[in-house]
Scaffold this motif. Structure first.
Motif, mmCIF file in Angstrom:
data_model
loop_
_atom_site.group_PDB
_atom_site.id
_atom_site.type_symbol
_atom_site.label_atom_id
_atom_site.label_comp_id
_atom_site.label_asym_id
_atom_site.label_seq_id
_atom_site.Cartn_x
_atom_site.Cartn_y
_atom_site.Cartn_z
ATOM 1 N N MET A 169 0.835 -1.191 0.000
ATOM 2 C CA MET A 169 0.000 0.000 0.000
ATOM 3 C C MET A 169 0.880 1.255 0.000
ATOM 4 O O MET A 169 0.689 2.161 -0.818
ATOM 5 N N PHE A 190 2.717 1.721 -3.365
ATOM 6 C CA PHE A 190 1.840 2.207 -4.442
ATOM 7 C C PHE A 190 1.515 3.693 -4.264
ATOM 8 O O PHE A 190 1.526 4.461 -5.225
ATOM 9 N N VAL A 191 1.218 4.072 -3.006
ATOM 10 C CA VAL A 191 0.860 5.472 -2.757
ATOM 11 C C VAL A 191 2.031 6.377 -3.127
ATOM 12 O O VAL A 191 1.861 7.446 -3.706
ATOM 13 N N TYR A 220 2.839 5.879 -7.287
ATOM 14 C CA TYR A 220 1.836 6.355 -8.245
ATOM 15 C C TYR A 220 1.196 7.661 -7.805
ATOM 16 O O TYR A 220 0.020 7.900 -8.055
ATOM 17 N N ARG A 221 1.941 8.514 -7.106
ATOM 18 C CA ARG A 221 1.339 9.755 -6.630
ATOM 19 C C ARG A 221 1.062 10.703 -7.795
ATOM 20 O O ARG A 221 1.760 10.686 -8.810
ATOM 21 N N ARG A 222 0.041 11.524 -7.601
ATOM 22 C CA ARG A 222 -0.446 12.409 -8.652
ATOM 23 C C ARG A 222 0.643 13.345 -9.162
ATOM 24 O O ARG A 222 0.738 13.609 -10.354
ATOM 25 N N VAL A 262 1.623 10.840 -13.777
ATOM 26 C CA VAL A 262 1.340 9.659 -14.593
ATOM 27 C C VAL A 262 -0.155 9.571 -14.907
ATOM 28 O O VAL A 262 -0.989 9.979 -14.107
ATOM 29 N N GLU A 263 -0.464 9.038 -16.063
ATOM 30 C CA GLU A 263 -1.862 8.800 -16.435
ATOM 31 C C GLU A 263 -2.334 7.522 -15.757
ATOM 32 O O GLU A 263 -1.659 6.493 -15.826
ATOM 33 N N PRO A 264 -3.470 7.564 -15.051
ATOM 34 C CA PRO A 264 -3.961 6.319 -14.441
ATOM 35 C C PRO A 264 -4.396 5.338 -15.518
ATOM 36 O O PRO A 264 -4.784 5.732 -16.611
ATOM 37 N N GLU A 265 -4.305 4.069 -15.172
ATOM 38 C CA GLU A 265 -4.676 3.038 -16.118
ATOM 39 C C GLU A 265 -5.855 2.271 -15.539
ATOM 40 O O GLU A 265 -5.770 1.758 -14.429
ATOM 41 N N ASP A 266 -6.994 2.237 -16.222
ATOM 42 C CA ASP A 266 -8.160 1.527 -15.694
ATOM 43 C C ASP A 266 -7.974 0.015 -15.818
ATOM 44 O O ASP A 266 -7.922 -0.536 -16.912
#
Lengths: 532, 307
Positions: free
Chosen positions: B34, B37-38, B41-43, B47-51
């Protein structure tokens, strides 16, 4: 609230004043009624808990006698469980948001909804009346035969819980019906927000399990008033039967407390990771799974009360199984963070704290579920710590996360996010300082519900007491900030977090009529395309 | 943590270490991932989020693996529990009785004790009963706990492997004096134990044993938990200067006045629910069959003397 004249909070075209609230059938106003009443009782519960801890700061009576202490922990339990944590998430957020989230203008039975709140208040009044008359000293479990013998106002306290149960059942019926009958066109079950799924699963437990508690409580009253002898061994009754009936409800009740909290977390995580939730169906099914398997584990409260060997083995087995759906949820939340674009907003910080604390609560539950270990740890501080990690660290922190997530929508105003983030940190530290030492105390054999303790337990008791001070500081910070924000904060935009669910597509605060035209739903609840 | 001093307790401790160990690993894994990842992948990294809607393989794996892990835990917990079921033959039997708020133990030869005294290295079977409410006998160092339920006999056994004095608690909440319902479990060498056990056995055989002093009985029988001798009421009325006094009592629901005499005290000891002093709860456990005749007399004499 400060937004007089705005949306559902406004007084335009109708008389204002208190009666426009306490007789309102608008699900949003009822949600606010619950918010105010439930939080008031939460303050009562916190104060009782704080005093309990403080009493233990030295040996012998410090600020109260043993009998007072026993009443205080009883009332702390009754208030926190029946007046706060059971109704908190479903009655406040469920009432306010469930209809909006599924695209409905209200619940199926608005007047029944108002009646539920009145029952809730009646139950609360009865419970608090015992405070003045002579509070019960049985523990929130009302175990027979002690609850049949003690001279305190047990019947009244038990009746209070009965009335609260009635309120809980009515709310459950309302939500199940609403979810089945009032979904907007296009809102299939697999497009329901996960909070709705969670409240739906919870509502079923409320409907199915609560009547058993009701019967049990009425039997206690009948026993006390008429001496019928169902539970009293002196009259040929069986006190173990009481425990079975009690836990058949009260264990599922733990899931009534936590499942809606898990639903809140499932809403918040994808919004702040800015991506679709990982494993939507698994999370939805796991809510139903917990509700189902969770109703078969009550016997794990009774491993040492002398149930049969076979019963012990079966209940232990199911206890381990019920951990699986909870674990799946945690994995899915963590999985959702993978390849996200994470915004560290206040609700999200509370959600992270939730995952941390709930994991400790869940894993210590596995330790307790193991038969031979349970014999040692049952009825010690380990259990006290475990269920506070679940109910406060889990359900409580999820509720706080929900407050920070939804209050801007409910009040139309924003709190100070900096203060909110700090209060989250102080709460997190205080919570662990308060409850982690209790795990160790339990392993070392300190029994629960003790007014006094042996000298070897002193150090950890003091650490825990200091923790309670930190925790209360955090709570004051958080509530002052939220209340200030609700009345004086800057106006909140209609969708401050960029959420995709329906409640964020209408104004903040919502209009009196949720939707002028019932919306047509064309996409899932966590589809952020076009919102990023 | 102090290690258990019984064989059964070792089973519990092993299960605890294994299960708590696995739990700790799982916890670190969850929180570690956790946090990573936080951070990763911080804003602010832009980075573009991937669904990602799900992954059947991964989801199946993280359902089945935990099932196996918890089954393993269940098995380990059960192992230590199963051993508790079979009482070894030839175990020494001790009767234990709980009442508000004291424990009393009785040995095979009739010797009473307010502490649980056991020989080292010999299996001991404790049969539990209660005179009033549910209590629970708990010796943390033995990893032994069992509820004492009125009217239903329960059994628990253990073999203590180390001499010493250990705490003994009541862990089922039982009212005002719950946290004082504490005693000791004492493990003695076999020879010492035999001597201790024979102690009263000899005294019993001696002709016309001197009845224990009332003051001593008052403490050892647990009276002092509810009744004071200094004039301050506790759960029950104080006994200071009550002899010869008039009190209001409730008899079968009706109030009446009685003078406290020898008969009244005797009745109040044996069947306390008959006349309950007004203002106090009817919770005293009846002592019929518990107190011996000479003990009743000694207590009456003691109470008479409380001026």
């Amino acid at each position: 609230m400060a937004n007089e004249g705005a949306g559902y909070l406004g007084t335009e075209g109708r008389p204002g004043g208190i009666s426009s609230w306490i007789f309102s059938t608008d699900h949003k106003r009822i949600g606010i009624l619950y918010l105010v009443s439930i939080l008031s009782f939460f303050v009562v519960g916190v104060s009782l808990g704080f005093l309990m801890r403080l009493e233990l700061i030295s040996h012998g009576p410090t600020i109260m006698e043993a009998s007072t202490y026993n009443s205080v922990f009883t009332l702390h339990g009754v208030v926190m469980l029946f007046l706060f944590i059971i109704p908190a998430a479903p009655s406040i957020f469920g009432n306010f948001f469930l209809p909006i989230m599924i695209g409905a203008n209200d619940v199926s039975f608005p007047r029944l909804n108002l009646l539920s709140w009145w029952f809730y208040m009646a139950g609360a009044a009865l419970a608090l009346a015992t405070l003045a008359l002579g509070p019960a000293d049985t523990g929130w479990t009302f175990y027979a035969p002690y609850s049949l013998r003690t001279g305190t106002y047990v019947s009244l306290a038990v009746f209070a819980v009965f009335v609260l149960g009635l309120s809980s059942i009515l709310t459950g019926i309302n939500f199940v019906t609403t979810v089945h009958r009032l979904r907007a066109p296009g809102m299939g079950f697999w497009r329901l927000p996960l909070f709705v799924w969670a409240v739906y699963a919870t509502a079923w437990i409320q409907i199915v399990a609560t009547p058993i508690l009701g019967v049990n409580l009425l039997l206690v009253i009948a026993e006390r008033v008429f001496g019928i002898g169902v539970f009293d061994p002196a009259k040929g009754g069986d006190p173990i039967l009481y425990q079975h009936l009690f836990w058949i409800y009260s264990h599922p009740a733990v899931y009534i407390m936590i499942i809606p909290g898990m639903g809140i977390i499932s809403e918040i995580i994808p919004v702040f990771a800015r991506k679709v939730i990982f494993g939507y169906r698994a999370i939805a099914y796991s809510s139903l799974g917990i509700a189902g398997v969770g109703s078969l584990v009550w016997g794990h409260h009774m491993f040492v009360s002398g149930s049969s060997y076979t019963a012990g083995v079966i209940f232990s087995f199911f206890t381990f199984l019920v951990a699986i759906p909870s674990a799946i949820k945690v994995f899915n939340w963590v999985g959702t963070l993978y390849k996200g674009s994470i915004v560290l907003g206040t609700p999200f910080l509370f959600a992270l704290a939730f995952i941390f604390l709930f994991s400790i609560g869940g894993l210590t539950g596995l330790i307790l579920g193991a038969l031979s270990i349970n014999v040692h740890l049952h009825d010690t501080y380990f259990v006290v710590s475990h269920f506070h990690y679940i109910k406060f660290g889990g359900a409580g922190f999820a509720f706080f996360a929900g407050l920070h997530y939804w209050l801007p929508k409910m009040t139309g105003r924003m709190y100070n996010t900096k203060v909110a983030n700090w209060s989250c940190l102080v709460l997190f530290i205080g919570f662990n300082l308060l409850f982690f030492p209790m795990l160790i105390l339990g392993i070392e054999g300190m029994p629960r519900r003790y007014f006094d303790y042996l000298p070897q337990y002193s150090t950890l008791q003091i650490v825990s007491i200091v923790g309670s001070w930190v925790l209360v500081t955090g709570l004051i910070m958080m509530f002052v900030n939220l209340i200030r924000g609700a009345f004086r904060g800057p106006r909140a935009p209609f969708n401050p977090w960029g959420s995709a669910t329906l409640e964020w597509q209408i104004p903040s605060p919502p209009q009196r009529e949720n939707f002028e035209k019932i919306p047509e739903v064309t996409k899932g609840p966590y589809d952020f395309r076009g919102l990023r | 943590m102090r290690w258990a001093v019984t064989g059964l307790g070792h089973g519990t401790d092993n299960a605890f270490l294994v299960i708590a160990g696995v739990c700790l690993i799982l916890f670190l894994l969850i929180i570690g991932l956790m946090s990573y990842f936080v951070f990763r992948y911080r804003r602010s990294k832009g980075v573009e989020p991937e669904d990602i809607h799900g992954n059947a393989l991964l989801e199946t794996a993280w359902t089945i693996l935990p099932v196996l892990i918890v089954l393993y835990m269940f098995y380990y917990g059960w192992l230590g529990y199963d051993a508790r079921r079979k009482v070894p033959e030839g175990a020494l039997t001790i009767k234990a009785n709980g009442q508000m708020w004291a424990w009393s133990f009785e040995y095979e030869n009739g010797k009473p004790s307010d502490r649980l005294v056991v020989p080292e290295g010999r299996p001991v079977k404790v049969t539990l009963n209660s005179r009033d409410l549910i209590h629970s006998l708990y010796v943390p160092a033995f990893r032994v706990k069992q509820d004492a339920v009125p009217g239903l006999e329960r059994t628990v056994w253990f073999t203590a492997d180390e001499t010493g004095e250990y705490d003994l608690f009541c862990t089922e909440y039982c009212g005002t004096g719950h946290s004082q319902m504490i005693s000791k479990a004492i493990v003695m060498k076999e020879s010492e134990f035999t001597a201790w056990l024979a102690g009263t056995a000899e005294a019993k055989a001696a002709p016309a044993p001197a009845a224990p002093a009332g003051a001593e009985l008052f403490k050892s029988k647990g009276c002092a938990v509810c009744h004071t001798v200094d004039g301050k009421p506790l759960v029950g009325p104080t006994l200071k200067g009550i002899f010869g006094k008039k009190v209001r009592v409730s008899t079968a629901g009706k109030e009446r006045e009685v003078t406290i005499d020898e008969d009244y005290i005797r009745r109040s000891e044996l069947e306390p629910a008959t006349d309950v002093v007004v203002g106090f709860p009817p919770i005293m456990p009846p002592q019929k069959g518990v107190l011996k005749e000479e003990e009743i007399k000694a207590l009456i004499e003691y109470i008479k003397g409380l001026k």
